[in-house]
Each structure stands twice: as C-alpha cells, then as structure tokens.
Design a protein around this motif. Structure first.
Motif, PDB file in Angstrom:
ATOM      1  N   GLU A 156      53.867 -23.435  20.029  1.00  0.00           N
ATOM      2  CA  GLU A 156      53.843 -24.759  19.400  1.00  0.00           C
ATOM      3  C   GLU A 156      55.008 -24.935  18.409  1.00  0.00           C
ATOM      4  OE1 GLU A 156      52.009 -27.088  20.376  1.00  0.00           O
ATOM      5  OE2 GLU A 156      50.373 -26.118  21.448  1.00  0.00           O
ATOM      6  N   PRO A 157      56.247 -24.826  18.884  1.00  0.00           N
ATOM      7  CA  PRO A 157      57.382 -24.859  17.948  1.00  0.00           C
ATOM      8  C   PRO A 157      57.651 -26.220  17.322  1.00  0.00           C
ATOM      9  CG  PRO A 157      58.157 -24.873  20.205  1.00  0.00           C
ATOM     10  CD  PRO A 157      56.672 -24.642  20.263  1.00  0.00           C
ATOM     11  N   ALA A 158      57.218 -27.322  17.956  1.00  0.00           N
ATOM     12  CA  ALA A 158      57.524 -28.657  17.436  1.00  0.00           C
ATOM     13  C   ALA A 158      56.294 -29.373  16.905  1.00  0.00           C
ATOM     14  CB  ALA A 158      58.178 -29.501  18.537  1.00  0.00           C
ATOM     15  N   SER A 159      55.195 -28.646  16.686  1.00  0.00           N
ATOM     16  CA  SER A 159      53.932 -29.296  16.331  1.00  0.00           C
ATOM     17  C   SER A 159      53.978 -30.012  14.994  1.00  0.00           C
ATOM     18  CB  SER A 159      52.805 -28.259  16.329  1.00  0.00           C
ATOM     19  OG  SER A 159      53.075 -27.233  15.387  1.00  0.00           O
ATOM     20  N   ALA A 160      54.822 -29.559  14.068  1.00  0.00           N
ATOM     21  CA  ALA A 160      54.857 -30.167  12.736  1.00  0.00           C
ATOM     22  C   ALA A 160      56.108 -31.010  12.513  1.00  0.00           C
ATOM     23  CB  ALA A 160      54.781 -29.069  11.666  1.00  0.00           C
ATOM     24  N   LEU A 161      56.877 -31.244  13.554  1.00  0.00           N
ATOM     25  CA  LEU A 161      58.141 -31.949  13.399  1.00  0.00           C
ATOM     26  C   LEU A 161      57.994 -33.436  13.699  1.00  0.00           C
ATOM     27  CD1 LEU A 161      60.546 -29.403  15.141  1.00  0.00           C
ATOM     28  CD2 LEU A 161      60.034 -29.612  12.701  1.00  0.00           C
ATOM     29  N   ASP A 162      58.817 -34.239  13.030  1.00  0.00           N
ATOM     30  CA  ASP A 162      58.856 -35.664  13.330  1.00  0.00           C
ATOM     31  C   ASP A 162      59.706 -35.873  14.589  1.00  0.00           C
ATOM     32  OD1 ASP A 162      61.546 -35.499  12.589  1.00  0.00           O
ATOM     33  OD2 ASP A 162      61.191 -36.262  10.570  1.00  0.00           O
ATOM     34  N   PRO A 163      59.774 -37.107  15.123  1.00  0.00           N
ATOM     35  CA  PRO A 163      60.533 -37.330  16.370  1.00  0.00           C
ATOM     36  C   PRO A 163      61.989 -36.889  16.297  1.00  0.00           C
ATOM     37  CG  PRO A 163      59.083 -39.181  15.958  1.00  0.00           C
ATOM     38  CD  PRO A 163      58.989 -38.297  14.747  1.00  0.00           C
ATOM     39  N   VAL A 164      62.631 -37.083  15.142  1.00  0.00           N
ATOM     40  CA  VAL A 164      64.025 -36.656  15.016  1.00  0.00           C
ATOM     41  C   VAL A 164      64.111 -35.133  15.095  1.00  0.00           C
ATOM     42  CG1 VAL A 164      66.024 -36.572  13.483  1.00  0.00           C
ATOM     43  CG2 VAL A 164      64.697 -38.680  13.684  1.00  0.00           C
ATOM     44  N   HIS A 224      63.582 -33.918  18.636  1.00  0.00           N
ATOM     45  CA  HIS A 224      64.788 -34.147  19.444  1.00  0.00           C
ATOM     46  C   HIS A 224      65.820 -33.049  19.176  1.00  0.00           C
ATOM     47  CE1 HIS A 224      68.013 -36.316  21.481  1.00  0.00           C
ATOM     48  NE2 HIS A 224      68.754 -36.172  20.394  1.00  0.00           N
ATOM     49  N   GLU A 225      66.000 -32.692  17.913  1.00  0.00           N
ATOM     50  CA  GLU A 225      66.971 -31.648  17.562  1.00  0.00           C
ATOM     51  C   GLU A 225      66.558 -30.296  18.138  1.00  0.00           C
ATOM     52  OE1 GLU A 225      67.014 -31.885  13.354  1.00  0.00           O
ATOM     53  OE2 GLU A 225      68.346 -33.642  13.278  1.00  0.00           O
TER      54      GLU A 225
END
Length: 329
Positions: free
Chosen positions: A163-171, A174-175
């Motif tokens: 779950e590497p992007a679970s806490a990230l916003d859309p930007v 994308h990065e």
C-alpha cells in the motif's frame, strides 16, 4: 531471472486466515500487482516474502535464492503497510539507521558518498526541503514518502511495496506512479500490494488475485482483462442492465439459457428495487441478441445492452462475486 518464485506457500494462524498453497512466479523487470479484497491474505503473503512471517509449508525463493538468505535480503527493498519512525529523528537520520540495518558500518553512513545518496533519495521522493525537519511533524503522506526512500536506499533489485500510495493525495500518487515507472525502466522489479485499482491498471504488467487465502488467477494484465475477466476465452464481453428483477430471476434465467450459455452469464449485482447488472463472455453479437430476447421473454425490462469495458474494477468484482457464488472462475 525469476525474482519471486513460490510453490504451495502457506501460512495460517491457528488454522485460520492467512494464505494457503500459493504458487506464483514474478519475472524480472516488471511491475507485479497483488489484488484481493480485505482479509484475502495479501499482507500475510507479503510478510512471508519479506521474512516477517515464517511459512507453515511450501517453499519460496527471492532472486533465485531460498527465502531468508541474507544475500537475497540485501537486494530487497521493503515498504510495510503500517509503520512509524521515531518522532525525534530527521529524514537523514532515519535513512542512516536503515543503511546500518542493511549492513553498512556506522562510519560508512557518515561518509560523503552515503550523504549524497541520502540527498538523492529525499529529492527523488519529494522530501528534499524537509531533510532537517523532525519526523514527528510529518503528515501521513510525508511519512509514506520517507518509507519509500528507505526501501530504495540501498539500490535494491526487487522492491516489495505494501500500500505505498494509501496516504498520498492525487498529486503524490501521480509522482509515485512516475517513480515506479522509472524504476521499471532501470530494471528494478516492483511487487505492489494495493487497493488502488487505477494504479494497478496504469502500472502493472502482471497481476494476481487472492480471495480468502487462495490464488484464483494470475498472469499478464492484458490477457486477464482480454479474457472477459472470468478465466475463459470469449469474443465479446457483454453487459446487460435489467429491471423487474426478482429473487427467483437468476435461477429461471439459468434454466432458460441452458448449458454453455448459462455458464457464461455472471450476475454482478441486484438491488431491492429490482435493478440488476449481468455480464456474459459471448462468442459473438448474435448470442447477445438471443440473451436480450430471453430477458424480455422472461418478463424483465432491458435498460441497457452493449459491450462492457474490460476495466480492472469490473474484473475484480467478477472474480469476487464468482467466488462468493461458490464456483472457481
């Protein structure tokens, strides 16, 4: 080289949960997605690969070496799903600690080469301007970025991301997607456990689907989606939206369709208002026309009929609903 190779890998907890008999192969240089609903056993499988759970049975190899061998671990980067760093450390101190955990001597982690590597990693994940801040003031997204930097610190050949992007916003997501694509281009193999299906569809070359601890499907993503998501070949994946659905409608349709055609039908959803969504892996459009006539003849209202997009979400839902119905896809 095969980066991950498991045969009948099993881990349960007092005979319950976990995963059972997982046989899976992950080739070199790809992004591989592990999918399944909550409680499917994905994190248990990932933790066995990372050496945090000892298998009850079966075997596994990482980078051609038996699971647990130090030579393989040194080439593995791992980002766990739930983690937290000491609040009083800075990102550079966290990475220095991880360098020592990875086998570097304390003197090495204070040298110019390692300090340059730390700067590069923080720049890579977008934390360069926070290099001297205390981790205790980081947001969840910043913590996640730091965890990814730690996983990449020692230049691994294989990275396992839970779950590497679970806490990230859309930007941020994308990065991170762009970063993972760059890593694949550099020959790094990425094993990705995530609930974010749009990330999987954009990133992954191959996927596997776990349900209640069992592996139901695996292979190249385009082949799984191209097969209408039900494990069988079919020329057209067709979707029907119906009204007037009753509790007995499914059994009646199965009987009326009969044989092979009935086996190709899948009931995805039906609500208390009498609306239902069905799909079918059909040979041609003539079969779709026959089914439309069958639905109308059975007293149902046909609201929609047409080719269904082979999206990963559709495939995921079909796999789960098929298993809930008691049949393997």
């Amino acid at each position: 080289m095969t980066m991950i190779d498991t045969t009948e890998l099993t881990k349960t907890f007092n005979g319950r949960g976990g995963c059972r008999g997982i046989t899976l192969t992950v080739p070199e240089g790809c992004i591989f997605g592990l999918l399944g609903p909550n409680g499917a056993g994905k994190s248990t499988f990932v933790k066995m690969l990372a050496g945090l759970h000892r298998p009850d049975a079966g075997r596994a190899a990482l980078l051609g070496l038996p699971l647990g061998r130090p030579e393989a671990r040194r080439k593995l980067g791992y980002l766990p799903e739930l983690f937290r760093y000491q609040d009083w450390l800075t990102p550079a101190e966290v990475l220095r600690f991880h360098g020592q955990l990875g086998g570097m001597r304390p003197r090495e982690t204070r040298g110019p080469a390692f300090r340059s590597r730390v700067r590069d990693m923080l720049e890579l994940v977008g934390l360069a301007e926070a290099a001297d801040r205390r981790v205790g003031g980081f947001s969840k997204g910043m913590q996640q970025r730091l965890g990814l930097a730690a996983a990449l610190l020692l230049d691994p050949e294989l990275i396992i991301l839970d779950e590497p992007a679970s806490a990230l916003d859309p930007v941020g997501r994308h990065e991170i997607r762009n970063l993972l694509k760059r890593l694949r281009g550099q020959g790094v193999t990425v094993f990705l456990n995530t609930h974010l299906l749009e990330d999987v569809q954009e990133l992954c070359d191959q996927v596997a689907f776990l349900y209640e601890g069992e592996l139901l499907a695996s292979g190249p993503l385009h082949e799984l989606l191209g097969g209408a998501g039900d494990g069988r070949s079919g020329g057209v994946n067709w979707r029907f939206r119906l009204g007037g659905w009753l509790p007995e409608s499914w059994a009646n349709l199965q009987e009326a369709a009969g044989g092979t055609l009935a086996a190709r039908l899948r009931l995805l959803e039906a609500d208390e208002r009498g609306d239902a969504l069905l799909t079918a892996a059909l040979i041609d459009r003539e079969q779709a026309g026959y089914l439309c006539a069958l639905f109308i003849g059975s007293g149902l209202t046909l609201y929609e009929s047409g080719p269904a997009p082979n999206s990963l979400e559709d495939w995921f839902l079909r796999m789960a609903h098929t298993r809930q119905g008691g049949d393997r896809p």
